[in-house]
Scaffold this active site. Structure first.
Site, PDB file in Angstrom:
ATOM      1  N   CYS A 144      32.213  22.721  51.205  1.00  0.00           N
ATOM      2  CA  CYS A 144      33.559  23.038  50.433  1.00  0.00           C
ATOM      3  C   CYS A 144      34.548  22.031  50.535  1.00  0.00           C
ATOM      4  O   CYS A 144      35.268  21.805  49.576  1.00  0.00           O
ATOM      5  CB  CYS A 144      33.892  24.423  50.622  1.00  0.00           C
ATOM      6  SG  CYS A 144      34.100  24.785  52.399  1.00  0.00           S
ATOM      7  N   ARG A 179      34.138   9.797  58.624  1.00  0.00           N
ATOM      8  CA  ARG A 179      32.527   9.696  58.146  1.00  0.00           C
ATOM      9  C   ARG A 179      31.904  10.799  58.871  1.00  0.00           C
ATOM     10  O   ARG A 179      30.794  10.921  59.201  1.00  0.00           O
ATOM     11  CB  ARG A 179      31.853   8.620  58.363  1.00  0.00           C
ATOM     12  CG  ARG A 179      30.757   8.396  57.439  1.00  0.00           C
ATOM     13  CD  ARG A 179      29.807   7.127  57.516  1.00  0.00           C
ATOM     14  NE  ARG A 179      30.651   5.682  57.488  1.00  0.00           N
ATOM     15  CZ  ARG A 179      30.725   4.985  58.431  1.00  0.00           C
ATOM     16  NH1 ARG A 179      29.879   5.024  59.680  1.00  0.00           N
ATOM     17  NH2 ARG A 179      31.152   3.779  58.490  1.00  0.00           N
ATOM     18  N   ILE A 203      35.658   5.309  63.065  1.00  0.00           N
ATOM     19  CA  ILE A 203      36.061   4.727  64.089  1.00  0.00           C
ATOM     20  C   ILE A 203      35.453   3.299  64.568  1.00  0.00           C
ATOM     21  O   ILE A 203      35.626   2.442  65.201  1.00  0.00           O
ATOM     22  CB  ILE A 203      36.319   5.733  65.421  1.00  0.00           C
ATOM     23  CG1 ILE A 203      37.026   5.146  66.413  1.00  0.00           C
ATOM     24  CG2 ILE A 203      34.919   6.230  65.906  1.00  0.00           C
ATOM     25  CD1 ILE A 203      38.123   6.239  66.935  1.00  0.00           C
ATOM     26  N   PHE A 262      43.481  14.897  53.824  1.00  0.00           N
ATOM     27  CA  PHE A 262      42.657  16.286  54.159  1.00  0.00           C
ATOM     28  C   PHE A 262      42.882  16.454  55.502  1.00  0.00           C
ATOM     29  O   PHE A 262      42.514  17.600  56.005  1.00  0.00           O
ATOM     30  CB  PHE A 262      41.475  16.368  53.612  1.00  0.00           C
ATOM     31  CG  PHE A 262      40.345  15.539  54.473  1.00  0.00           C
ATOM     32  CD1 PHE A 262      39.611  15.750  55.504  1.00  0.00           C
ATOM     33  CD2 PHE A 262      39.966  14.375  53.738  1.00  0.00           C
ATOM     34  CE1 PHE A 262      38.658  15.346  56.265  1.00  0.00           C
ATOM     35  CE2 PHE A 262      39.001  13.443  54.452  1.00  0.00           C
ATOM     36  CZ  PHE A 262      38.586  14.173  55.781  1.00  0.00           C
ATOM     37  N   ALA A 263      43.303  15.484  56.390  1.00  0.00           N
ATOM     38  CA  ALA A 263      43.486  15.695  57.872  1.00  0.00           C
ATOM     39  C   ALA A 263      44.458  16.989  58.087  1.00  0.00           C
ATOM     40  O   ALA A 263      45.432  16.903  57.198  1.00  0.00           O
ATOM     41  CB  ALA A 263      43.684  14.483  58.465  1.00  0.00           C
ATOM     42  N   GLY A 264      44.610  17.556  59.244  1.00  0.00           N
ATOM     43  CA  GLY A 264      45.338  18.498  59.545  1.00  0.00           C
ATOM     44  C   GLY A 264      46.968  17.914  59.620  1.00  0.00           C
ATOM     45  O   GLY A 264      48.026  18.496  59.469  1.00  0.00           O
TER      46      GLY A 264
END
Ligand code: NAD
Length: 307
Positions: A144, A179, A203, A262-264
Site C-alpha cells: 500500500c 530499497r 545504504i 515518505f520517511a517518518g
C-alpha cells in the site's frame, strides 16, 4: 504539473479514493473488517493506528486494533486467517526484527494480506501476475505505501495520459532513496513497469530498474552512476530514510523536481519547496490505499462465497 513549486497537501488525493470506497461500501451494504496487531509501545505505530481507525470508521470499515504480546502473534494471525469475519490482517513491524519478521509476514494468508507484503503478493507484483488463483477470480493486492506514492505521482500529472500500457513514464528518470521490500523495491518495480528509468539507492549503493522487453517484466541493472548524478538527472526524487539526521543536500536537487518524502522524518530541508514541488508526507494516501486493498480482499472473499 500545475503548480511548479511549493508544498503539496495530499489530503484531497486521499479523500478522492476514500469517497470511492465509501460509495462502494454503501452500495454493497456489508461490513469489511480489518484486524491490526500491535506488539510494542511505539508511538509512531500507535499514531498511525489511530488515524487509520478514524478514517476506516468514517468510511464504513471496521478497524480492530489488537494489542498483544509478540510471542503470541503467530497464533493470533493463524486464528484471524481462519476467521471468515476478518477480511484483512496487518501487523505493525518491527516485532522481533530480522528474518523472524519476514517469516511472520508470510504467516498472514495472501488472501488477507491487506498490506500486500507477503512473499506471494510481492512475487506476483515483480512478475506481473495479477491474480492469486488460476481461475483469475482473486485479484492480488499491491503493497500500500508504494501504491500510494504511484497514485500521488499520477495526480501530480507526471504520468502521460492516453498512451499504451507501459509507456506513461517513458523518458522520466526517478531516484528513490530506500530499497526496502516494504516500499523502495516494489515502488522501483512499479515505476519501471510504467517506463521510467529508476535509480534505486540504499545504504550500500545504486541499482537501476528499467522495463524488460516484454510488458510486465522488469530488469535490474548494475550502474556506475553516482548518487549525486542520479539525483541531478531525476524529475522525481522519493525519500524514505528512517533517520532524523539524514538530509539530502539541497544543491543536489534541481529546480522543479517533484520531491516526495515518505520517511517518518523529512529527509530534505523544508525550504526546498522554494525551488521544488515538495510532498512532505504521504500517510493519508497510504491509509486510503490500505482501505482500497481491504475492499479488494473483501470482494475476493465475497465472490468465493457466491461461486
Ligand atoms: P527500512 O529500514 O526497511 O529501509 C530503509 C531503507 O533506507 C533501506 O533500503 C536502507 O538501505 C536505506 N537507507 C538507510 N540509510 C541510508 C543512507 N544513509 N543512504 C541511503 N539509503 C539509506 O524502512 P522502511 O520500512 O522502508 O521505512 C522507511 C521509512 O518510511 C520509515 O521512516 C517508515 O516509518 C516510513 N514509512 C512510511 C509510510 C507511510 O505511509 N508514510 C509507510 C511505510 C514506511
Amino acid at each position: 504539473v500545475e503548480n511548479k513549486k511549493g508544498k503539496v497537501d495530499v489530503t484531497p488525493i486521499a479523500n478522492f479514493f476514500r469517497n470511492e470506497i465509501k460509495e462502494q461500501i454503501t452500495k454493497i451494504g456489508g461490513k469489511p473488517r480489518m484486524v491490526a496487531f500491535l506488539t510494542t509501545d511505539d508511538q509512531g505505530a500507535l499514531d498511525y493506528s489511530k488515524w487509520t481507525k478514524i478514517a476506516c470508521n468514517k468510511d464504513g470499515i471496521e478497524f480492530i486494533l489488537k494489542r498483544i504480546e509478540r510471542v503470541d502473534l503467530e497464533d493470533a494471525i493463524i486464528e484471524a486467517n481462519q476467521d471468515d469475519d476478518v477480511h484483512g490482517i496487518m501487523v505493525y513491524y518491527p516485532v522481533f526484527g530480522g528474518m523472524l519478521d519476514s517469516y511472520l509476514q508470510d504467516v498472514i494468508s495472501p488472501e488477507k494480506d491487506v498490506e500486500g507484503l507477503s512473499t506471494t503478493n510481492r512475487f506476483n507484483l515483480y512478475h506481473n501476475i495479477r491474480y492469486l488463483d488460476k481461475e483469475m477470480t482473486k485479484k492480488c493486492v499491491i503493497p500500500c505505501t508504494p501504491l500510494a506514492i504511484v497514485k500521488i505521482i499520477e495526480q501530480l500529472g507526471i504520468y502521460r495520459e492516453n498512451v499504451e500500457l507501459g509507456q506513461a513514464l517513458v523518458g522520466k528518470e526517478i531516484t528513490i532513496i530506500n530499497r526496502s521490500e516494504i516500499v523502495g523495491r516494489p515502488l522501483a518495480a512499479m515505476l519501471a513497469n510504467d517506463g521510467a528509468i529508476v535509480y534505486s539507492i540504499d545504504i550500500n549503493g545504486i541499482i537501476m530498474f528499467e522495463a524488460g522487453k516484454r510488458y510486465g517484466t522488469i530488469k535490474m541493472v548494475e550502474t556506475k552512476i553516482t548518487k549525486e548524478e542520479a539525483m541531478l538527472k531525476s524529475q522525481v526524487l522519493i525519500l524514505g530514510v528512517p533517520s532524523p539526521n539524514y538530509k539530502v543536500n539541497s544543491d543536489l536537487i534541481k529546480e522543479g523536481t517533484v520531491v516526495i518524502n515518505f520517511a517518518g522524518c523529512l529527509n530534505v530541508d523544508e525550504d526546498i519547496d522554494s525551488k521544488t514541488i515538495l510532498v512532505p508526507t504521504i500517510g493519508k494516501v497510504t491509509i486510503a490505499m490500505l482501505e482500497r486493498n481491504l475492499m479488494r480482499l473483501y470482494n475476493n472473499q465475497r465472490l468465493k462465497k457466491t461461486l
